[in-house]
Write a protein that holds these residues in place. Structure first.
Motif, mmCIF file in Angstrom:
data_model
loop_
_atom_site.group_PDB
_atom_site.id
_atom_site.type_symbol
_atom_site.label_atom_id
_atom_site.label_comp_id
_atom_site.label_asym_id
_atom_site.label_seq_id
_atom_site.Cartn_x
_atom_site.Cartn_y
_atom_site.Cartn_z
ATOM 1 N N VAL A 14 0.814 -1.224 0.000
ATOM 2 C CA VAL A 14 0.000 0.000 0.000
ATOM 3 C C VAL A 14 0.852 1.280 0.000
ATOM 4 C CG1 VAL A 14 -1.584 1.387 1.411
ATOM 5 C CG2 VAL A 14 -2.124 -1.002 0.908
ATOM 6 N N PRO A 15 1.876 1.420 0.867
ATOM 7 C CA PRO A 15 2.677 2.656 0.829
ATOM 8 C C PRO A 15 3.381 2.876 -0.507
ATOM 9 C CG PRO A 15 3.038 1.481 2.893
ATOM 10 C CD PRO A 15 2.286 0.549 1.991
ATOM 11 N N ILE A 16 3.815 1.790 -1.156
ATOM 12 C CA ILE A 16 4.467 1.920 -2.462
ATOM 13 C C ILE A 16 3.481 2.463 -3.487
ATOM 14 C CG2 ILE A 16 5.550 0.659 -4.359
ATOM 15 C CD1 ILE A 16 6.699 -1.265 -2.351
ATOM 16 N N LEU A 17 2.292 1.863 -3.505
ATOM 17 C CA LEU A 17 1.266 2.313 -4.451
ATOM 18 C C LEU A 17 0.893 3.768 -4.199
ATOM 19 C CD1 LEU A 17 -1.059 -0.834 -4.506
ATOM 20 C CD2 LEU A 17 0.678 -0.159 -6.189
ATOM 21 N N TYR A 18 0.815 4.138 -2.927
ATOM 22 C CA TYR A 18 0.501 5.528 -2.596
ATOM 23 C C TYR A 18 1.594 6.461 -3.104
ATOM 24 C CZ TYR A 18 0.292 9.887 -0.050
ATOM 25 O OH TYR A 18 0.293 11.223 0.258
ATOM 26 N N PHE A 19 2.848 6.081 -2.880
ATOM 27 C CA PHE A 19 3.956 6.936 -3.298
ATOM 28 C C PHE A 19 3.948 7.118 -4.821
ATOM 29 C CE2 PHE A 19 8.314 7.748 -4.633
ATOM 30 C CZ PHE A 19 8.651 8.816 -3.813
ATOM 31 N N LEU A 20 3.715 6.021 -5.551
ATOM 32 C CA LEU A 20 3.667 6.110 -7.008
ATOM 33 C C LEU A 20 2.533 7.027 -7.460
ATOM 34 C CD1 LEU A 20 4.315 2.377 -8.000
ATOM 35 C CD2 LEU A 20 5.955 4.253 -7.875
ATOM 36 N N TRP A 21 1.391 6.922 -6.783
ATOM 37 C CA TRP A 21 0.255 7.791 -7.116
ATOM 38 C C TRP A 21 0.572 9.248 -6.791
ATOM 39 C CZ3 TRP A 21 -2.575 10.736 -3.567
ATOM 40 C CH2 TRP A 21 -3.692 11.394 -4.080
ATOM 41 N N ALA A 22 1.127 9.477 -5.590
ATOM 42 C CA ALA A 22 1.409 10.849 -5.142
ATOM 43 C C ALA A 22 2.428 11.528 -6.056
ATOM 44 C CB ALA A 22 1.918 10.834 -3.704
ATOM 45 N N LEU A 23 3.443 10.780 -6.472
ATOM 46 C CA LEU A 23 4.518 11.375 -7.271
ATOM 47 C C LEU A 23 4.158 11.407 -8.751
ATOM 48 C CD1 LEU A 23 7.352 12.492 -6.616
ATOM 49 C CD2 LEU A 23 8.277 10.267 -7.230
ATOM 50 N N MET A 45 2.709 15.543 -6.575
ATOM 51 C CA MET A 45 3.222 16.166 -5.354
ATOM 52 C C MET A 45 4.718 16.425 -5.488
ATOM 53 S SD MET A 45 1.541 14.130 -2.138
ATOM 54 C CE MET A 45 -0.223 13.914 -1.952
ATOM 55 N N LYS A 46 5.200 17.415 -4.782
ATOM 56 C CA LYS A 46 6.635 17.622 -4.695
ATOM 57 C C LYS A 46 7.268 16.432 -3.993
ATOM 58 C CE LYS A 46 6.508 22.659 -4.834
ATOM 59 N NZ LYS A 46 6.890 23.929 -4.163
ATOM 60 N N GLY A 47 8.521 16.149 -4.348
ATOM 61 C CA GLY A 47 9.173 14.950 -3.850
ATOM 62 C C GLY A 47 9.180 14.825 -2.343
ATOM 63 N N HIS A 48 9.515 15.904 -1.650
ATOM 64 C CA HIS A 48 9.630 15.807 -0.196
ATOM 65 C C HIS A 48 8.256 15.665 0.464
ATOM 66 C CE1 HIS A 48 9.118 20.132 -0.976
ATOM 67 N NE2 HIS A 48 8.603 20.233 0.228
ATOM 68 N N VAL A 49 7.218 16.217 -0.164
ATOM 69 C CA VAL A 49 5.863 16.062 0.386
ATOM 70 C C VAL A 49 5.376 14.639 0.186
ATOM 71 C CG1 VAL A 49 3.468 16.834 0.226
ATOM 72 C CG2 VAL A 49 5.334 18.495 -0.011
ATOM 73 N N ALA A 50 5.588 14.098 -1.024
ATOM 74 C CA ALA A 50 5.194 12.709 -1.300
ATOM 75 C C ALA A 50 5.939 11.744 -0.393
ATOM 76 C CB ALA A 50 5.454 12.376 -2.767
ATOM 77 N N ALA A 51 7.231 11.991 -0.190
ATOM 78 C CA ALA A 51 8.038 11.111 0.652
ATOM 79 C C ALA A 51 7.590 11.173 2.113
ATOM 80 C CB ALA A 51 9.513 11.481 0.531
ATOM 81 N N LEU A 52 7.316 12.391 2.610
ATOM 82 C CA LEU A 52 6.909 12.555 4.007
ATOM 83 C C LEU A 52 5.579 11.851 4.276
ATOM 84 C CD1 LEU A 52 7.250 13.786 6.812
ATOM 85 C CD2 LEU A 52 6.171 15.878 5.947
ATOM 86 N N THR A 53 4.602 12.047 3.405
ATOM 87 C CA THR A 53 3.301 11.408 3.616
ATOM 88 C C THR A 53 3.395 9.891 3.461
ATOM 89 O OG1 THR A 53 2.766 11.929 1.299
ATOM 90 C CG2 THR A 53 1.937 13.429 2.992
#
Length: 561
Positions: A23-32, A37-45
């Motif tokens: 789930v976190p991987i899929l979220y990161f791919l979606w966010a980025l 999203m900006k990289g640091h925002v996507a990474a933080l969330t």
């Protein structure tokens, strides 16, 4: 207090557990990639979501979840972030003093064609840097150089990330291979031979792909001799060195031979037309100057039409010649031993030897170390910083301007460094919580098809950690144990882990952050991710098919048992 990893916490089902782990991987791919999203925002969330996932689903203690994330974050800043800062610093000094304009002119003297410039810098020189240093240096240095030549930041970073796939498995003088051999008690030469019978096929093909990305099939026909020369020379030397010398020298020797072969070719052959990017609109040199100015502040560059003497050209290239020499010196056994005397190793609190990984991830219950190494002098970044100091004197930069440039570089990289720290923190969280092991075990359930999916394990490992070495340490034992249970050559699946990992490097959040920071794409990491994703999947499929064929159709290609 020791905590034992559990790999099927959701109803005892490895598949359901893996679904939650991903789930976190899929979220990161979606966010980025989709949300932008900006990289640091996507990474933080993503980190916040992953911590909640690890605690709620995998029953990872809160303290250890925080500790493992912090452990990854400090590792992201040192040594990885240190490499990025020093690499960009060297480049910034050459831009500010006008020396990079001379470099640009010298490359243009060989060829004005952007496709061949890309092969020289991203493919050949980048591979050399990967072999000598690794850990982000190739993308940071080569990407910045391409921006200075006039490439758009997106193409500069994206092409360097894709080009860096060929040498990654033997990066840092073979560290990924020797690390896997150590953790699995395997023969490093046999591992090197397996990888050396998989990756050369990719290395041969890669220059063609890079040119197609830039200029399409028509553009490839115009520079076919250059792509063939770069790819064939690299692949042949990579095969020979990995099979007969071992894992230490394939990258360095392949890169040198490929670079020299391409330079010799250019003495006798030139493309019929000169390729430029659409944004250059026939004003390549002006575009290059604007790109360097926008990214790095006021550049005291010389006129782009000036003629330079051989001495001026040599002096301009001298920082990168010094960089190469210093990096090689840093890897010499005697030097490494002496520099290691100043290394401090810390047991990370609340984590070191307090987590047990168990079967089938490990052959027997094994405590997981969490040692933070602060190698102030032995670090690759320190070698590059020494180069920056030497470059100050080579270029004649004043001490005041030198320290001002350091400050500007740190300010330029503040968000990328935060992104790097966060994504490495996420990778360590998945490692210590057992989430990565759960995803690996799900793939291991594929049975007869496992050789096809074995490279996917390495791909996931590098995506999570940003490192082929870390991926090999993470999944090497699982690849070995699964192969033994399925009566498949264990060296094939272990080698596939490393070979599959190299094509995950270009979409690793850590690599994306490094590429973005070096080329001025901060805040636009999603664009870079979308640029590389399809090629990562394409090349992963190629490696998967090769591994499957080697398992069942041509098993004689692979040594060992």
């Amino acid at each position: 207090m020791t905590w034992t990893q559990g790999y099927a916490p959701v109803g005892g089902s490895i598949w359901l557990s893996a679904l939650f782990a991903v789930v976190p991987i899929l979220y990161f791919l979606w966010a980025l990639g989709m949300k932008g999203m900006k990289g640091h925002v996507a990474a933080l969330t993503t980190v916040v979501l992953a911590i909640l996932d690890a605690i709620a689903i995998f029953h990872f203690p809160v303290g250890k979840a925080v500790s493992s994330t912090l452990y990854g974050m400090v590792t992201g800043l040192w040594p990885i972030g240190w490499i990025v800062v020093t690499s960009v610093l060297v480049y910034n000094i050459t831009v500010k003093t006008g020396h990079f304009d001379v470099i640009r002119q010298s490359i243009s003297g060989l060829t004005d064609d952007r496709r061949i410039q890309m092969l020289l810098i991203a493919f050949c020189f980048g591979a050399f840097l990967e072999g000598a240093a690794g850990f982000g240096a190739p993308v940071a240095i080569a990407g910045a150089m391409l921006v200075g030549l006039g490439f758009s930041p997106l193409y500069a970073a994206g092409l360097c990330l894709i080009a860096d796939t060929a040498p990654v498995a033997f990066g840092g003088l073979g560290i990924p291979v020797t690390a896997m051999a150590g953790v699995t008690h395997a023969n490093p030469l046999l591992l090197s031979q397996v990888i050396g019978r998989q990756l050369p096929l990719l290395s041969l093909f890669l220059p063609f792909l890079l040119v197609i990305i830039m200029s399409g099939w028509k553009g490839l026909k115009e520079v076919f001799p250059a792509a063939l020369t770069a790819g064939a020379s690299f692949a042949i030397v990579q095969f020979l060195t990995s099979n007969y010398l071992g894992p230490q020298l394939p990258d360095v020797l392949s890169a040198i031979v490929s670079l020299l072969s391409l330079v010799i070719l250019l003495k006798f052959w030139k493309p019929k037309t000169t390729f430029r990017f659409a944004h250059e609109a026939g004003q390549a040199e002006a575009a290059a100057s604007v790109a360097a100015h926008d990214l790095h502040g006021k550049a005291n560059a010389k006129g782009s039409t000036a003629k330079h003497t051989a001495g001026e050209v040599f002096q301009a290239w001298l920082p990168y010649i010094v960089l190469t020499i210093v990096l090689i010196i840093w890897t010499l056994p005697g030097v490494k031993k002496e520099l290691a005397n100043f290394t401090h190793v810390f047991h990370f609190p609340g984590l070191d030897n307090e987590i047990l990984k168990v079967a089938p991830i490990a052959a027997k219950p094994t405590k997981m170390p969490a040692l933070y190494t602060f190698d102030i002098f032995a670090a690759t970044g320190t070698a590059i910083f020494l180069t920056a100091v030497i470059t100050k004197f080579i270029t004649g930069m004043s001490t005041k301007d030198f320290f001002k440039t350091i400050g500007e570089t740190l300010n330029q990289l503040k968000y990328p460094l935060l992104t790097i720290a966060l994504v490495v923190g996420y990778g360590q969280l998945t490692n210590y919580s057992g989430m990565s092991g759960t995803m690996a075990l799900a793939l291991a359930k594929t049975g007869f098809l496992f050789p096809f999916f074995a490279p996917l394990l390495g791909w996931i490992g590098v995506f999570l950690t940003g490192s082929d070495t870390s991926s090999n340490l993470l999944f090497g034992n699982l690849q070995q144990l699964t192969a033994q249970q399925l009566h498949i050559n264990q060296y094939l699946t272990m080698g596939a882990n490393s070979s599959g990992g190299v094509v995950g490097k270009m979409i690793s959040p850590q690599s994306i952050a490094v590429g973005a920071s070096a080329t001025g794409l901060v805040g636009k990491e999603g664009q870079l991710y979308r640029f590389t994703l399809k090629y990562s999947i394409l090349l992963l499929a190629v490696i998967a098919v090769i591994t499957f064929l080697q398992a069942y159709v041509v098993p004689g290609m692979i040594p060992g048992k």
